[in-house]
Design an enzyme around this catalytic site. Structure first.
Site, short mmCIF file in Angstrom:
data_model
loop_
_atom_site.label_atom_id
_atom_site.label_comp_id
_atom_site.label_asym_id
_atom_site.label_seq_id
_atom_site.Cartn_x
_atom_site.Cartn_y
_atom_site.Cartn_z
N TYR A 152 0.85 -1.20 0.00
CA TYR A 152 0.00 0.00 0.00
C TYR A 152 0.87 1.24 0.00
O TYR A 152 1.83 1.31 0.77
CB TYR A 152 -0.92 0.02 1.23
N GLU A 210 -0.47 4.86 -0.48
CA GLU A 210 -1.24 6.10 -0.67
C GLU A 210 -0.34 7.31 -0.55
O GLU A 210 0.49 7.39 0.36
CB GLU A 210 -2.38 6.18 0.35
N ASP A 270 -6.77 14.00 -25.06
CA ASP A 270 -6.87 12.60 -24.62
C ASP A 270 -6.32 11.73 -25.75
O ASP A 270 -7.00 11.45 -26.73
CB ASP A 270 -8.34 12.27 -24.33
N THR A 281 -4.12 6.42 -21.83
CA THR A 281 -4.06 5.09 -21.26
C THR A 281 -2.68 4.53 -21.59
O THR A 281 -1.99 5.03 -22.48
CB THR A 281 -5.12 4.16 -21.88
N LYS A 304 -2.83 0.77 -24.75
CA LYS A 304 -3.24 0.71 -26.16
C LYS A 304 -1.98 0.75 -27.03
O LYS A 304 -1.16 -0.14 -26.91
CB LYS A 304 -4.26 1.82 -26.44
N ARG A 333 -2.42 -2.23 -18.21
CA ARG A 333 -3.68 -1.47 -18.15
C ARG A 333 -3.53 -0.40 -17.09
O ARG A 333 -3.35 -0.70 -15.90
CB ARG A 333 -4.85 -2.38 -17.76
C1 LIG Z 1 -9.75 3.91 -23.96
C2 LIG Z 1 -10.05 5.33 -23.78
C3 LIG Z 1 -10.38 5.87 -22.53
C4 LIG Z 1 -10.69 5.03 -21.32
O1 LIG Z 1 -9.76 4.14 -20.93
P1 LIG Z 1 -10.17 2.91 -19.96
O2 LIG Z 1 -8.84 2.43 -19.54
O3 LIG Z 1 -10.94 1.97 -20.80
O4 LIG Z 1 -10.96 3.47 -18.84
C5 LIG Z 1 -10.54 7.23 -22.42
N1 LIG Z 1 -10.40 8.02 -23.49
C6 LIG Z 1 -10.12 7.55 -24.72
C7 LIG Z 1 -9.99 8.47 -25.87
C8 LIG Z 1 -9.95 6.18 -24.91
O5 LIG Z 1 -9.71 5.71 -26.13
#
Ligand SMILES: *Cc1c(COP(=O)(O)O)cnc(C)c1O
Length: 438
Positions: A46, A48, A192, A218, A221, A227
């Site tokens: 942990y 925090e 994003d 993220t 991807k 993740r």
């Molecule tokens: C995948 C994605 C998210 C969310 O990610 P998670 O890990 O699935 O919560 C947010 N914004 C965009 C543009 C994404 O492609």
């Protein structure tokens, strides 16, 4: 313990991944090192708080790991501030909005049905759409972001935050144009780049670093890590508010989260090192080449793509001219044939988000497995064959008949000999492409 059914199921899932061709653009396959770190003892701890300011004792080593992860990401993107603790992309966006807005403030984002993400203010059913005042922009006649509309909506609604990001949008996002509009109305610009981080690092997509105030991505991807997610504050953001980094930190904890997932943090550090290698640049160049090849090959077979192609790692098959509401049937039949992707709305959707007219396809995973142009041509042929096989399976116009039609269709598809034959060919091809190739 190793007899537990869960281990059997994991083995089965591994076999499924190995023997199939994964074309979901948000998926990838991580290195053995990332995998190893994820299952390490780090998840026992942990922590925090943040490095050197923790609520728990015993974090001397965890501090060094999180420092490493943050430093590597800072170096990779050349940004002054990073937070690697968000549990995933959606909570990362929640934290950013929490830091930059008050409840009821206006959030301007791309519509879900035009390729935006749920967390970009999708009305009614999401937190971002309910706690803030969502205003949503769309696409122009060429299926590109309609900047005239973005500007008009920005001037009219004076958003506190403009979010520039995409989940099912195949073209490059022009962050410079978003910046100009944000400046005109005094909004924060959040980029994003969850889908395109790898492309940004590989020089295959415009970088948001000179333009955005805050960047979210993220890490699972095109970045090819665990993740998780990261939040970056740029020099521009820091100039505007030197405390922006601290605001993001406190939006994570105490704002939205408790303890960080330390194994994920360590895996982000590993993935950041992997992404800094010249091989990663080569990987990303191949992701783009594969997407271009697949896109051209699909169109050569007479299939339509939204906007006529791709500038990224993904494309959207538009089946609306083939038949009514075919997205789900084609996606299911592709899966039965050993090629999995996901049904998706197309920008001109006339059916329904539940039974959409498109299929979203991307190349990050197959490229990680070592597939190149030749394999993309084969995949395009298989997809075209699948479409040919199921093109008569149109969705009933009568809404009450749809669910049962889909169930019946799925039973038929699983028994279909032609789909089974493709699956055999796919399986043979995947034998030479292991899940880990670097
Ligand atoms: C995948 C994605 C998210 C969310 O990610 P998670 O890990 O699935 O919560 C947010 N914004 C965009 C543009 C994404 O492609």
């Amino acid at each position: 313990m190793s007899q537990d059914i869960v281990f059997t199921l994991i083995k089965k899932e591994e076999k499924r991944q190995k023997e199939m061709i994964g074309l979901i653009p948000s998926e990838n396959t991580v290195s053995p090192e990332v995998s190893k770190v994820l299952s390490s003892c780090l998840s026992n701890k942990y922590s925090e708080g943040f490095p050197h300011h923790r609520y728990y004792e015993g974090n001397q080593i965890i501090d060094q790991i999180e420092d490493l992860a943050r430093d590597r990401i800072k170096e990779l993107f050349k940004v002054p501030y990073v937070n690697v603790q968000p549990y995933s992309g959606s909570p990362a966006n929640t934290a950013i909005y929490f830091a930059l807005m008050q409840p009821g403030d206006t959030l301007l984002g791309l519509k879900l049905t035009k390729g935006g993400h749920l967390t970009h203010g999708h009305p009614k059913v999401t937190m971002s759409g309910r706690f803030y005042n969502p205003v949503q922009y769309g696409l122009d006649a060429k299926d590109r972001v309609d900047f005239a509309e973005v500007r008009k909506l920005a001037l009219e609604h004076k958003p506190k935050v403009i979010v520039a990001g995409n989940t099912a949008y195949p073209f490059e996002l022009d962050f410079k144009k978003f910046r100009e509009i944000a400046d005109e109305v005094g909004a924060w610009l959040v980029a994003d780049i969850s889908h395109v981080t790898g492309l940004v690092i590989g020089g295959e997509h415009m970088s948001p670093v000179p333009y955005a105030d805050v960047i979210m991505s993220t890490t699972h991807k095109t970045f090819r890590g665990p993740r998780g997610a990261m939040i970056l504050v740029t020099d521009k953001g820091m100039e505007r508010n030197p405390k922006l980094g601290n605001k993001i930190d406190s939006a994570i904890i105490p704002g939205n989260q408790g303890g960080p997932h330390n194994a994920t943090t360590a895996a982000i550090a590993i993935a950041a090192e992997e992404a800094s290698r010249p091989e990663f640049q080569g990987y990303i160049k191949q992701v783009r080449k594969n997407a271009d090849t697949l896109s051209k090959a699909l169109q050569a077979k007479g299939l339509d793509l939204v906007g006529g192609g791709t500038e990224t790692h993904l494309m959207l098959l538009d089946l609306s001219k083939v038949g009514y509401g075919l997205g789900k049937q084609v996606a299911f039949a592709m899966d039965a044939a050993g090629i999995y992707a996901n049904a998706n709305t197309v920008p001109s959707e006339v059916v329904s988000p539940f039974y959409p007219s498109g299929v979203r396809i991307g190349t990050p995973l197959v490229t990680s497995r070592g597939m190149k142009e030749k394999e993309m041509e084969m995949i395009a042929s298989w997809i075209a064959k699948v479409v040919e096989i199921v093109k008569e399976e149109e969705l009933p116009k009568d809404k009450t008949k749809r669910a049962s039609f889909i169930l019946e269709f799925e039973k038929r598809a699983l028994k279909n000999k032609e789909l089974k034959a493709i699956r055999k060919e796919v399986k043979a091809l995947t034998k030479t492409f292991p899940l880990f190739t670097w």
